[in-house]
Design a protein around this motif. Structure first.
Motif, PDB file in Angstrom:
ATOM      1  N   PHE A   1       0.937  -1.139  -0.108  1.00 13.91           N
ATOM      2  CA  PHE A   1       0.083   0.025  -0.049  1.00 13.91           C
ATOM      3  C   PHE A   1       1.025   1.169   0.028  1.00 13.91           C
ATOM      4  N   ASP A   2       0.252   2.518  -0.021  1.00 13.67           N
ATOM      5  CA  ASP A   2       1.005   3.612  -0.012  1.00 13.67           C
ATOM      6  C   ASP A   2       1.038   4.459   1.334  1.00 13.67           C
ATOM      7  N   PRO A   3       1.940   4.022   2.170  1.00  9.68           N
ATOM      8  CA  PRO A   3       1.883   4.713   3.517  1.00  9.68           C
ATOM      9  C   PRO A   3       2.129   6.144   3.521  1.00  9.68           C
ATOM     10  N   THR A   4       2.959   6.656   2.823  1.00  9.34           N
ATOM     11  CA  THR A   4       3.674   8.009   2.652  1.00  9.34           C
ATOM     12  C   THR A   4       2.301   8.961   2.423  1.00  9.34           C
ATOM     13  N   SER A   5       1.431   8.777   1.373  1.00 11.33           N
ATOM     14  CA  SER A   5       0.236   9.526   1.230  1.00 11.33           C
ATOM     15  C   SER A   5      -0.821   9.201   2.223  1.00 11.33           C
ATOM     16  N   PHE A   6      -0.928   8.410   2.846  1.00 11.72           N
ATOM     17  CA  PHE A   6      -1.586   8.125   4.050  1.00 11.72           C
ATOM     18  C   PHE A   6      -1.221   9.123   5.268  1.00 11.72           C
ATOM     19  N   LEU A   7       0.149   8.926   5.507  1.00 14.33           N
ATOM     20  CA  LEU A   7       0.718   9.896   6.527  1.00 14.33           C
ATOM     21  C   LEU A   7       0.737  11.293   6.144  1.00 14.33           C
ATOM     22  N   ASP A   8       0.853  11.731   5.059  1.00 13.63           N
ATOM     23  CA  ASP A   8       0.759  12.994   4.591  1.00 13.63           C
ATOM     24  C   ASP A   8      -0.650  13.674   4.792  1.00 13.63           C
ATOM     25  N   VAL A   9      -1.702  13.051   4.328  1.00 13.98           N
ATOM     26  CA  VAL A   9      -2.841  13.507   4.711  1.00 13.98           C
ATOM     27  C   VAL A   9      -3.261  13.774   6.058  1.00 13.98           C
ATOM     28  N   LEU A  10      -2.902  12.624   6.926  1.00 12.03           N
ATOM     29  CA  LEU A  10      -3.200  12.608   8.298  1.00 12.03           C
ATOM     30  C   LEU A  10      -2.165  14.134   8.767  1.00 12.03           C
ATOM     31  N   ARG A  11      -1.279  14.203   8.344  1.00 10.33           N
ATOM     32  CA  ARG A  11      -0.522  15.285   9.001  1.00 10.33           C
ATOM     33  C   ARG A  11      -0.585  16.758   8.430  1.00 10.33           C
ATOM     34  N   GLY A  12      -1.677  16.775   7.630  1.00  8.49           N
ATOM     35  CA  GLY A  12      -2.146  18.111   6.969  1.00  8.49           C
ATOM     36  C   GLY A  12      -1.402  18.374   5.796  1.00  8.49           C
ATOM     37  N   LYS A  13      -0.311  17.515   5.410  1.00  7.13           N
ATOM     38  CA  LYS A  13       0.702  18.172   4.370  1.00  7.13           C
ATOM     39  C   LYS A  13      -0.086  17.787   2.603  1.00  7.13           C
ATOM     40  N   ALA A  14      -0.996  16.928   2.834  1.00  2.00           N
ATOM     41  CA  ALA A  14      -1.643  16.750   1.529  1.00  2.00           C
ATOM     42  C   ALA A  14      -3.257  16.535   1.841  1.00  2.00           C
ATOM     43  N   GLN A  15      -4.016  16.847   0.578  1.00  2.00           N
ATOM     44  CA  GLN A  15      -5.366  16.493   0.540  1.00  2.00           C
ATOM     45  C   GLN A  15      -5.673  15.300  -0.204  1.00  2.00           C
ATOM     46  N   CYS A  16      -6.747  14.646   0.042  1.00  2.00           N
ATOM     47  CA  CYS A  16      -7.329  13.780  -0.544  1.00  2.00           C
ATOM     48  C   CYS A  16      -8.011  14.035  -1.672  1.00  2.00           C
ATOM     49  N   ARG A  17      -7.943  13.260  -2.717  1.00  2.00           N
ATOM     50  CA  ARG A  17      -8.789  13.696  -4.022  1.00  2.00           C
ATOM     51  C   ARG A  17     -10.354  13.498  -3.503  1.00  2.00           C
ATOM     52  N   GLU A  18     -10.944  14.449  -4.071  1.00  2.00           N
ATOM     53  CA  GLU A  18     -12.290  14.427  -3.711  1.00  2.00           C
ATOM     54  C   GLU A  18     -13.306  13.560  -4.939  1.00  2.00           C
ATOM     55  N   GLY A  19     -14.405  12.961  -4.457  1.00  2.00           N
ATOM     56  CA  GLY A  19     -15.190  12.467  -5.154  1.00  2.00           C
ATOM     57  C   GLY A  19     -15.616  10.951  -4.705  1.00  2.00           C
ATOM     58  N   LYS A  20     -15.898  10.221  -5.483  1.00  2.00           N
ATOM     59  CA  LYS A  20     -16.405   8.844  -5.122  1.00  2.00           C
ATOM     60  C   LYS A  20     -15.189   7.813  -5.756  1.00  2.00           C
ATOM     61  N   ASP A  21     -14.238   8.106  -6.252  1.00  2.00           N
ATOM     62  CA  ASP A  21     -13.161   7.205  -6.858  1.00  2.00           C
ATOM     63  C   ASP A  21     -12.572   6.513  -5.711  1.00  2.00           C
ATOM     64  N   ARG A  22     -12.697   5.253  -5.445  1.00  2.00           N
ATOM     65  CA  ARG A  22     -12.004   4.413  -4.618  1.00  2.00           C
ATOM     66  C   ARG A  22     -11.261   3.276  -5.217  1.00  2.00           C
ATOM     67  N   GLY A  23     -10.660   3.471  -6.190  1.00  2.00           N
ATOM     68  CA  GLY A  23      -9.606   2.440  -6.743  1.00  2.00           C
ATOM     69  C   GLY A  23     -10.422   1.160  -6.924  1.00  2.00           C
ATOM     70  N   VAL A  24     -10.037   0.069  -6.128  1.00  2.00           N
ATOM     71  CA  VAL A  24     -10.440  -1.047  -6.319  1.00  2.00           C
ATOM     72  C   VAL A  24     -11.807  -1.223  -5.451  1.00  2.00           C
TER      73      VAL A  24
END
Length: 396
Positions: free
Chosen positions: A305-328
């Motif tokens: 999985f992608d842990p860096t993106s996960f932690l960046d969002v939790l720390r407020g360094k990145a925003q999640c993509r909006e919408g209903k796209d959920r990969g698989v």
């Protein structure tokens, strides 16, 4: 991995997104799903430790405070704690007696309406188990799992087997000493995240699931050598007050080499390392491979999985993509998610009000949302077949 945001309340200009999400609390899944709590005899349950999916209900703890009036058990819905949009909140930490009572009613309602099956995590009543913090209770964790799941695997399917295996493994990793784990080959057990460091049977249980799952990160993103089992679990416990559920999406190969896709989701309404969440629903997806021995015990677990993106969002360094796209992930939650809780609770009250009585005052069979009488819906809700769970021995 895809990180996606869906507002936990009707969309509005005030609903900014932020971020991400565990049953490491259900960890085979990447991150745990439940939170460990210690049950008091008072109206509220005090935090003790973390296990994303459950709170602890030790039998040997005395009352620390006087119990609240029994009227609390009958409190009307509009007195419940709610979020900014008015949605009833079911926290994994600090659940009240009313929370637990309503959660059990909602679980029954969802079983009846959708044919959901309560996860099988093995025999939690086994008297021989020396629980770390007391026997875990997964009632509220199961409710959030029911509310947010996008798949409904039929009893006897390989998908349900894998999902229950992971939930059982995570429960043991959180609540049991390693020598009492039944889901792993104790001599051969090892785990690895994203093709990085391999943790063996001596190190993996000691550092905890969060640490080895995040061990592929650069040290400035997550330094597993500076976090303990307790500190790593504690950070995610406070980030996700309503838990971190997990589901299996698809299984591509069965035993002995099980490969599958998974999804974790959570409401980021807590705080992570000083960054306050805004109550958005976070989705995280990934891939897993579990190698089993002839007794269906895990010899090796690999998670991607992608842990860096996960932690960046939790720390407020990145925003999640909006919408209903959920990969698989497969579309919207079957039960409607947390936003549907209020309407479900209203339907349950209406169903209770419509229950008739015989002349002698005894209640007749109530009718479920699916139109089945009480006895019939119990059978439909369990949806069990003749196959047996390899961990608890119970039918699946």
């Amino acid at each position: 991995m895809n990180i996606g945001i869906q507002s936990s309340s009707p969309a509005s200009a005030d609903d900014d997104g932020d971020t991400v999400g565990s049953e490491a609390y259900d960890t085979l899944a990447p991150l745990p799903e439940d939170i460990l709590l210690r049950r008091d005899e008072s109206d509220e349950i005090d935090i003790d430790e973390v296990d994303e999916e459950s709170f602890i209900n030790p039998s040997n703890k005395g009352s620390a405070a006087a119990s609240s009036s029994s009227d609390n058990d009958e409190a009307p819905i509009d007195t419940r704690r709610t979020n900014h949009s008015g949605r009833p909140i079911f926290p994994v930490r600090h659940p009240t007696k009313e929370d637990m009572s309503q959660a059990k009613k909602l679980l029954s309602y969802l079983q009846n309406k959708h044919g959901f099956v309560i996860p099988d995590r093995g025999n939690l009543d086994d008297q021989s188990v020396l629980w770390k913090e007391g026997r875990p209770d997964y009632t509220i964790a199961d409710l959030h799992y029911f509310l947010g799941k996008t798949t409904n695997h039929p009893p006897g399917s390989v998908e349900l087997f894998v999902e229950n295996f992971i939930k059982t493994w995570e429960m043991e990793a959180t609540h049991k000493e390693f020598y009492q784990w039944n889901t792993v080959d104790q001599c051969a057990y090892e785990v690895c995240s994203n093709g990085g460091k391999v943790f063996d049977s001596q190190e993996a249980p000691w550092v905890g699931n969060y640490n080895w799952l995040l061990s592929s990160c650069e040290p400035d993103t997550w330094d597993s050598t500076k976090e303990t089992f307790e500190s790593s679990h504690g950070k995610f416990r406070y980030a996700f007050p309503e838990g971190f559920p997990f589901e299996v999406l698809q299984v591509f190969s069965g035993p002995p080499t099980v490969s599958f896709t998974w999804r974790h989701w959570a409401v980021f309404s807590g705080e992570f390392e000083g960054n306050q969440g805004t109550g958005e629903t976070i989705n995280m997806t990934g891939f897993g491979v579990v190698t089993l021995n002839d007794d269906l015990k895990a010899k090796r677990i690999d998670i991607y999985f992608d842990p860096t993106s996960f932690l960046d969002v939790l720390r407020g360094k990145a925003q999640c993509r909006e919408g209903k796209d959920r990969g698989v992930a497969f579309g919207d939650p079957i039960a409607g998610g947390l936003d549907a809780v209020a309407s479900m609770m209203a339907a349950i009250e209406l169903d209770d009000d419509d229950e008739d009585s015989d002349e002698d005052g005894t209640k007749v069979k109530g009718i479920s949302p699916s139109g089945l009488a009480t006895d019939e819906r119990k059978s439909a809700a369990t949806g069990r077949s003749g196959s047996r769970c390899p961990f608890s021995g119970t039918s699946m």
